[in-house]
Scaffold this motif. Structure first.
Motif, PDB file in Angstrom:
ATOM      1  N   LEU A 137     -13.692 -12.549  13.786  1.00 38.29           N
ATOM      2  CA  LEU A 137     -12.423 -12.825  14.443  1.00 38.29           C
ATOM      3  C   LEU A 137     -10.775 -12.602  13.836  1.00 38.29           C
ATOM      4  N   SER A 167      -9.212  -9.646  16.203  1.00 38.26           N
ATOM      5  CA  SER A 167      -8.651 -10.859  16.902  1.00 38.26           C
ATOM      6  C   SER A 167      -8.230 -10.516  18.409  1.00 38.26           C
ATOM      7  N   TYR A 213     -20.135 -19.297  17.740  1.00 37.72           N
ATOM      8  CA  TYR A 213     -18.684 -19.541  17.221  1.00 37.72           C
ATOM      9  C   TYR A 213     -17.605 -18.407  18.182  1.00 37.72           C
ATOM     10  N   LYS A 217     -14.465 -19.732  20.405  1.00 38.76           N
ATOM     11  CA  LYS A 217     -13.100 -19.208  20.532  1.00 38.76           C
ATOM     12  C   LYS A 217     -12.653 -18.506  21.737  1.00 38.76           C
TER      13      LYS A 217
END
Length: 528
Positions: free
Chosen positions: A40, A44, A68, A72
Motif C-alpha cells: 500500500l 498507494s 487487507y 483499504k
C-alpha cells in the motif's frame, strides 16, 4: 541479519509453531498484514489488484494480503491455482473463507480455466504472486508455468510473496520459468536467492518482514548478511600519533604492473593507516617515488623489473627491523622464479597478512601451500576472485560460481585463513565456519584495480579492528565507496582510483547508517 536456506526457514517456522506456541495462522496474519502495508505504501495510487495464489501456505499469505487491500478500498481479485478446495492447505482455505465472507471475489483456476487470468492480469495495476514459497524446487511444470508466463508478459507491477515463484531458494541459479518481480517481500530473514546473482536480479527490491519467528532455533546458523549494526568503525583519538594507527607494508609490482601497488598503497592510506610503505623491485622505484606522495617506498633486489633472487631475504629483514603492523602481498608482482620464494617465505612473517592477486597465483603452485597456511600463527586473509579460487582449489569456475559459500567455507576450514571470495557478490568465510555476504558494490567496479584497492583497505583494517571485524568492515566500505563513486562518475566510466577517493565518504555514510539503522517490522535490503 541471518541469511537462510529453505530447510532452515522451515525448521524455524515449525518450531515456532510447535514449541514456542505461536499458531501458524498468527504467523500468516503477521506476514500478510505487514506485506500489505509495504504494498500500500509503494502503490498507494493504484486501484486494481490481482492476487494469484498457490494451494499452499504461500498462497495463504497472498490471500491475507488481498484481505487487507480489500479493507483499504482497493479492487481486489484472487485467483487460486487449484481445481478443488480440498487441495488447499488448512490455513490457505481458512483465509480464503474469511476473504470471501468479507465480500472478496475469489476464483479457483484449474488447467482448463487458465485463460481467465490473462484479462485480469492485463487490467490489474498490481499483480501479487503467491504461487510458490521458499520450499519449492524448480522447475515449474504444467499450467502453473503458463500462469507465471502470463504474469511476466502482462503484469505491470509485480510483487512476489517470500520469493518469486519458480526460483530456487538456496542458490543464485535460475531454471525454467520463474516470476520476474519488481518487489519481493520475504518473511523473517533474507534467503540466498535474494542475494546471489542471477536470481537476485529477478527479485526487484527486497523487503524483510518480521513475523515473530523465534530466533532461538537458529543459533547454529552462522550465515549472515553484512548490515551496518554488526560492523565496527575505526576511531581516531585526539591524543594520538601516526604510529597509533599502524604501519602497512605492501609488497608487489613488476614491469607493466606498477599501478596495482600504487592503488593498494593509496587505498591503505585512505582507509586510515598511519603509515604505508611499498616494497618494490629497485629498477621500478622511481615510478613509485614519483607516483606516491604520502606513502614511502623501499627498493629491493630485482631482475629485469621483477623481484630478484635476493628480494625475499631483504624483505624479511626489512620486516624484522621495521615497525610494521600488517603485510599485504601480491599485487602486480607476476609469477616468476623468485616470486615463488618470496610468497613462500612471507608466510613465515609474524604479522597479520593479506594475500591478493599474483600472491595467490604464486601460492597456488607452491607445494603443500594449504598446510603452510594452516601452520601460520598470525591472522591471514586471502582475497581471490573466482578464477584465482579455481587455481587454489582445482574446482571449475562454474562450480565455484554456483557454490560460492560452500567453496569459501571449506577452503577456510582447510587452511585456517579468512577467505574473501570476490564476484558480483562477495562471500567472506572464517576459519570457525561463519559466512558473511556483502551486497554492496555495483557493475562499475568490474574494472582493473578494484581488487588492489580492497587489499590495501584490508591491510589497514585488519590491524585497526582485528582480522574478522576488519575484513567485514573493509569489504563493506570498499563496496559502499564504489556505489558512492558511481553516483558522480556513472558505472560506465568508473575507475578503481575513484573508489579510493570515496573511502572517506563511505566511512561517514556508514557511521550515519549505523546511527539510523533500527529495523522495526520490515527492512529493505537496499537500505543496508
Amino acid at each position: 541479519m541471518r541469511v537462510l536456506k529453505a530447510s532452515e526457514m522451515a525448521f524455524a517456522d515449525d518450531n515456532t509453531i510447535r514449541l514456542t506456541g505461536i499458531p501458524s495462522l498468527v504467523l500468516m496474519e503477521n506476514a500478510g498484514r505487514t506485506a500489505s502495508q509495504i504494498i500500500l505504501n509503494r502503490y498507494s495510487n493504484e486501484k486494481n489488484f490481482v492476487v494469484i495464489a498457490g494451494s499452499g501456505n504461500n498462497g495463504g499469505d497472498g490471500i491475507v494480503i488481498a484481505r487487507y487491500l480489500l479493507r483499504k478500498g482497493k479492487n481486489v481479485k484472487v485467483f487460486v491455482l487449484s481445481d478443488n478446495r480440498s487441495k488447499l492447505s488448512q490455513d490457505n482455505l481458512r483465509n480464503l473463507e474469511i476473504f470471501e465472507s468479507l465480500g472478496g471475489e475469489a476464483v479457483l483456476i484449474g488447467s482448463d480455466k487458465l485463460r481467465k487470468l490473462i484479462n485480469a492480469i492485463k487490467e490489474a495495476d498490481v499483480v501479487v504472486d503467491g504461487i510458490f514459497g521458499t520450499g519449492f524446487k524448480p522447475p515449474v511444470r504444467g499450467y502453473r508455468e503458463k500462469a507465471i508466463q502470463f504474469i511476466n508478459k502482462y503484469g505491470k507491477n509485480i510483487v512476489s510473496v517470500d520469493i518469486p515463484s519458480g526460483l530456487s531458494t538456496d542458490t543464485g541459479k535460475t531454471e525454467g520459468s520463474f516470476v520476474k518481480a519488481d518487489l519481493t517481500i520475504t518473511f523473517a530473514y533474507p534467503k540466498i536467492a535474494h542475494i546471489l546473482y542471477p536470481s537476485s536480479l529477478y527479485c526487484g527490491e527486497v523487503f524483510v518482514v518480521d513475523i515473530s519467528i523465534d530466533d532461538s532455533y537458529l543459533k547454529e546458523i552462522k550465515r549472515f548478511i553484512l548490515t551496518p549494526e554488526i560492523l565496527k568503525l575505526p576511531e581516531r583519538k585526539k591524543n594520538s600519533h601516526k604510529y597509533t594507527y599502524g604501519h602497512t607494508l605492501i609488497v608487489g609490482g613488476s614491469t607493466g604492473k606498477t599501478g596495482a601497488v600504487i592503488m593498494s598503497a593509496k587505498a591503505s592510506t585512505a582507509a586510515g593507516s598511519g603509515l604505508t610503505t611499498v616494497c618494490v623491485p629497485k629498477s621500478l622505484n622511481v615510478i613509485f617515488e614519483t607516483s606516491l606522495t604520502e606513502e614511502m617506498s623501499i627498493p629491493v633486489d630485482d631482475e629485469d623489473g621483477f623481484f630478484g633472487k635476493k628480494a625475499y631475504r631483504q624483505i624479511l629483514e626489512i620486516i624484522k627491523n621495521g615497525k610494521f603492523t600488517s603485510v599485504v602481498v601480491g599485487m602486480g608482482m607476476s609469477v616468476k622464479e623468485y616470486t615463488l620464494d618470496l610468497v613462500e617465505n612471507i608466510l613465515k612473517v609474524k604479522l597479520p597478512l593479506v594475500i591478493d592477486a599474483d600472491g595467490l597465483n604464486n601460492l597456488s603452485i607452491i607445494d603443500n601451500f594449504k598446510e603452510k597456511l594452516r601452520k601460520r600463527k598470525f591472522p591471514t586473509v586471502l582475497t581471490p576472485h573466482i578464477g584465482e579460487m579455481s587455481r587454489l582449489t582445482g574446482i571449475q569456475t562454474k562450480d565455484i560460481n554456483e557454490n560460492m559459500e560452500d567453496v569459501a567455507k571449506e577452503f577456510s576450514k582447510e587452511t585456517g585463513v579468512f577467505t574473501v571470495l570476490k564476484s558480483s557478490r562477495t562471500v567472506i568465510a572464517t576459519p570457525e565456519g561463519k559466512v558473511f555476504y556483502s551486497t554492496k558494490g555495483n557493475e562499475g567496479m568490474a574494472t582493473a584495480g578494484t581488487g588492489d584497492v580492497l587489499s590495501g583497505i584490508l591491510g589497514t583494517l585488519i590491524y585497526r579492528l582485528g582480522v574478522e571485524e576488519g575484513t567485514k568492515t573493509g569489504v563493506y566500505i570498499h563496496g559502499l565507496a564504489g556505489e558512492l563513486a558511481s553516483f558522480e562518475k556513472g558505472v560506465e566510466s568508473m575507475k578503481a582510483t575513484d573508489i579510493i577517493d570515496y573511502v572517506g565518504t563511505a566511512y561517514e555514510v556508514l557511521k550515519d547508517k549505523k546511527s539510523k539503522f533500527n529495523p522495526d517490522f520490515y527492512t529493505s535490503l537496499s537500505d543496508i
